[in-house]
Enzyme design. Structure first.
Site, PDB file in Angstrom:
ATOM      1  N   HIS A  74      -1.084 -10.066  -1.686  1.00  0.00           N
ATOM      2  CA  HIS A  74      -0.301 -10.230  -0.640  1.00  0.00           C
ATOM      3  C   HIS A  74      -1.292  -9.684   0.590  1.00  0.00           C
ATOM      4  O   HIS A  74      -0.699  -9.884   1.748  1.00  0.00           O
ATOM      5  CB  HIS A  74       0.918  -9.345  -0.525  1.00  0.00           C
ATOM      6  CG  HIS A  74       0.844  -7.881  -0.521  1.00  0.00           C
ATOM      7  ND1 HIS A  74       0.477  -6.902  -1.460  1.00  0.00           N
ATOM      8  CD2 HIS A  74       0.943  -6.827   0.514  1.00  0.00           C
ATOM      9  CE1 HIS A  74       0.446  -5.719  -1.160  1.00  0.00           C
ATOM     10  NE2 HIS A  74       0.843  -5.888  -0.024  1.00  0.00           N
TER      11      HIS A  74
HETATM   12  C1  UD1 Z   1       4.033  -4.633   3.605  1.00  0.00           C
HETATM   13  C2  UD1 Z   1       3.304  -3.445   4.090  1.00  0.00           C
HETATM   14  C3  UD1 Z   1       2.135  -3.310   2.928  1.00  0.00           C
HETATM   15  C4  UD1 Z   1       2.910  -3.114   1.694  1.00  0.00           C
HETATM   16  C5  UD1 Z   1       3.731  -4.800   1.453  1.00  0.00           C
HETATM   17  C6  UD1 Z   1       4.430  -4.573   0.207  1.00  0.00           C
HETATM   18  C7  UD1 Z   1       2.829  -2.709   6.150  1.00  0.00           C
HETATM   19  C8  UD1 Z   1       1.810  -2.604   7.330  1.00  0.00           C
HETATM   20  N1  UD1 Z   1       2.571  -3.498   5.255  1.00  0.00           N
HETATM   21  O1  UD1 Z   1       3.146  -5.842   4.018  1.00  0.00           O
HETATM   22  O2  UD1 Z   1       1.656  -1.883   3.071  1.00  0.00           O
HETATM   23  O3  UD1 Z   1       1.903  -3.184   0.560  1.00  0.00           O
HETATM   24  O4  UD1 Z   1       4.656  -4.647   2.472  1.00  0.00           O
HETATM   25  O5  UD1 Z   1       5.132  -5.717   0.082  1.00  0.00           O
HETATM   26  O6  UD1 Z   1       4.229  -2.031   6.489  1.00  0.00           O
HETATM   27  N2  UD1 Z   1       8.650 -11.594   4.549  1.00  0.00           N
HETATM   28  C9  UD1 Z   1       9.695 -12.244   4.126  1.00  0.00           C
HETATM   29  N3  UD1 Z   1      10.571 -11.614   3.442  1.00  0.00           N
HETATM   30  C10 UD1 Z   1      10.803 -10.464   3.627  1.00  0.00           C
HETATM   31  C11 UD1 Z   1       9.800  -9.798   4.023  1.00  0.00           C
HETATM   32  C12 UD1 Z   1       8.611 -10.185   4.740  1.00  0.00           C
HETATM   33  O7  UD1 Z   1       9.613 -13.565   4.301  1.00  0.00           O
HETATM   34  O8  UD1 Z   1      11.707  -9.671   2.927  1.00  0.00           O
HETATM   35  C13 UD1 Z   1       7.542 -12.261   5.524  1.00  0.00           C
HETATM   36  C14 UD1 Z   1       7.439 -11.898   6.763  1.00  0.00           C
HETATM   37  O9  UD1 Z   1       8.116 -12.967   7.406  1.00  0.00           O
HETATM   38  C15 UD1 Z   1       5.871 -12.003   6.758  1.00  0.00           C
HETATM   39  C16 UD1 Z   1       5.273 -11.703   5.610  1.00  0.00           C
HETATM   40  O10 UD1 Z   1       6.170 -11.894   4.730  1.00  0.00           O
HETATM   41  O11 UD1 Z   1       5.445 -13.312   7.358  1.00  0.00           O
HETATM   42  C17 UD1 Z   1       4.739 -10.224   5.563  1.00  0.00           C
HETATM   43  O12 UD1 Z   1       5.635  -9.349   5.980  1.00  0.00           O
HETATM   44  P1  UD1 Z   1       5.321  -7.948   6.398  1.00  0.00           P
HETATM   45  O13 UD1 Z   1       6.556  -6.892   6.312  1.00  0.00           O
HETATM   46  O14 UD1 Z   1       4.687  -8.151   7.969  1.00  0.00           O
HETATM   47  O15 UD1 Z   1       4.057  -7.336   5.549  1.00  0.00           O
HETATM   48  P2  UD1 Z   1       3.602  -7.235   4.311  1.00  0.00           P
HETATM   49  O16 UD1 Z   1       2.656  -8.035   4.041  1.00  0.00           O
HETATM   50  O17 UD1 Z   1       4.854  -7.343   3.349  1.00  0.00           O
END
Ligand code: UD1
Length: 383
Positions: free
Chosen positions: A222
């Protein structure tokens, strides 16, 4: 004593579960109760990224939900600060507790100290040395501001000492995530891999391949450095699909960010047309643990999985060039090797797993009792 813990994203949930249990245990024994308030920022909001962990790990529902959702880092941290400040002002806690390295901890730490509340960081002192990682920024902020820095290993103590943190603030307590692993091991063992697959399929497959112990690979990816660039992600997909899946089934638990990019980069078709590539939704805790227990190899860029592989003895190819968890590396007795996203390196290390011998390792104080030590440190802080 009143404590507020703030969580926001998936890796927080397995770390907060044992802490809450340890508070409940303390409250049963002591007249001096600890009142605990759980705040969820809402960074992870999908059921499979959040609620399923609350259900599986018996975490009580969050007392307060900030509902900040997705966004840029400034949006996530900024919105969390605005909402969390209101909570801290209303509740006036004695302590704010932050866990791990996600955006919630950066926001939570700044608010706590600006409101003159004591701050404890669980999993303090980890350093990748890579300031381009948002998690490294979050760790630096939390550790610089914390009154109590609760470390998972002695390497973290040394990192903090090098940065000039006074010794009396640093407490080596062990790895809280391993409390969860030890607590949940037996439940996970009982799960059937084919049932896990059937329940979590992301794309349809006609026949689920036979999953034999030590004859399948598990993948999770991820990090932006692996999944946001089309060329890099394509090479990884080609390697997994053309080489690993030729040999053994590949079970890939796909993070929402990765799924979005696989679709956008046109890579989903190749993956879903290979019957030995098993594409799954983000898995729950027990399912992932069960698959990890008998995987021949885990290919991942997750920090938590590096630790779990070390304890379970599963060879872990870490698709990163650095790690904030050196204790999990082979040179420190762990199970993980850093392979970055260089396919030659990944292949070389993957081929070594063909002759692997499972070698579980227990680093010092990764004994399932970390949360109790943490509660004791916080409780006795002012005694
Ligand atoms: C976050 C954490 C990372 C952790 C990871 C585990 C930070 C800086 N990063 O990264 O340390 O290893 O989580 O999963 O806090 N999204 C969904 N559904 C959700 C959550 C997210 O669709 O329930 C999508 C968001 O819209 C976004 C992407 O996934 O486009 C990334 O989500 P984001 O929370 O920004 O960061 P992670 O990459 O999950």
């Amino acid at each position: 004593m009143k404590i507020i813990s703030i969580v926001g994203a998936r890796p927080n949930f397995m770390k907060i579960a044992p802490f809450i249990r340890a508070i409940q245990k303390h409250n049963k024994k002591s007249d001096n109760k600890i009142q605990h308030i759980l705040v969820h920022t809402g960074q992870h909001y999908d059921v499979r990224m959040s609620q399923q962990f609350f259900d599986e790990l018996n975490i009580p529902p969050a007392d307060i939900h900030l509902e900040i959702g997705s966004g840029t880092h400034a949006e996530q941290v900024g919105k969390t600060m605005i909402e969390f400040e209101k909570v801290v002002r209303a509740e006036k806690p004695d302590w704010v507790i932050v866990v791990g390295d996600v955006n919630a901890i950066c926001a939570g730490s700044i608010v706590a100290k600006k409101e003159h509340v004591k701050l404890a960081h669980i999993e303090a002192g980890l350093r990748s040395g890579d300031i381009t990682m948002p998690e490294e920024v979050n760790r630096l902020v939390a550790d610089r501001l914390s009154d109590l820095l609760l470390t998972p290993d002695r390497i973290s103590n040394a990192n903090l000492e090098k940065e000039g943190v006074p010794n009396e603030k640093i407490k080596f307590v062990g790895n809280i995530m391993i409390d969860t692993l030890e607590n949940e091991r037996e439940k996970a063992k009982k799960l059937n891999p084919s049932a896990i697959i059937e329940k979590n399929l992301l794309t349809k497959i006609n026949t689920i391949p036979q999953i034999e112990n030590d004859k399948y690979a598990v993948v999770t990816l991820h990090r932006p450095s692996n999944v946001d660039n089309k060329e890099i992600l394509s090479h990884i997909v080609d390697f997994l699909s053309d080489e690993v899946a030729k040999d053994i089934p590949v079970i890939w638990s796909i993070h929402p960010r990765t799924q979005k990019n696989l679709i956008e980069f046109g890579l989903m078709e190749k993956l879903s047309s290979n019957p030995k590539m098993i594409l799954l939704h983000p898995l729950g805790y027990h399912s992932m643990l069960r698959l990890n227990m008998h995987a021949r190899a885990v290919l991942t860029d997750s920090g938590g999985l590096q630790e779990e592989c070390t304890v379970l003895g599963t060879p872990c190819l870490t698709l990163r060039w650095n790690t904030e968890r050196p204790i999990t590396l082979k040179e420190h007795g762990g199970a993980s090797v850093l392979v970055g996203n260089n396919i030659e390196r990944i292949r070389e290390e993957y081929l070594k797993t063909l002759t692997f011998v499972r070698n579980p390792v227990k680093p010092e104080l990764w004994d399932g009792k970390t949360a109790e030590r943490i509660v004791k440190q916080i409780y006795e802080y002012n005694l």
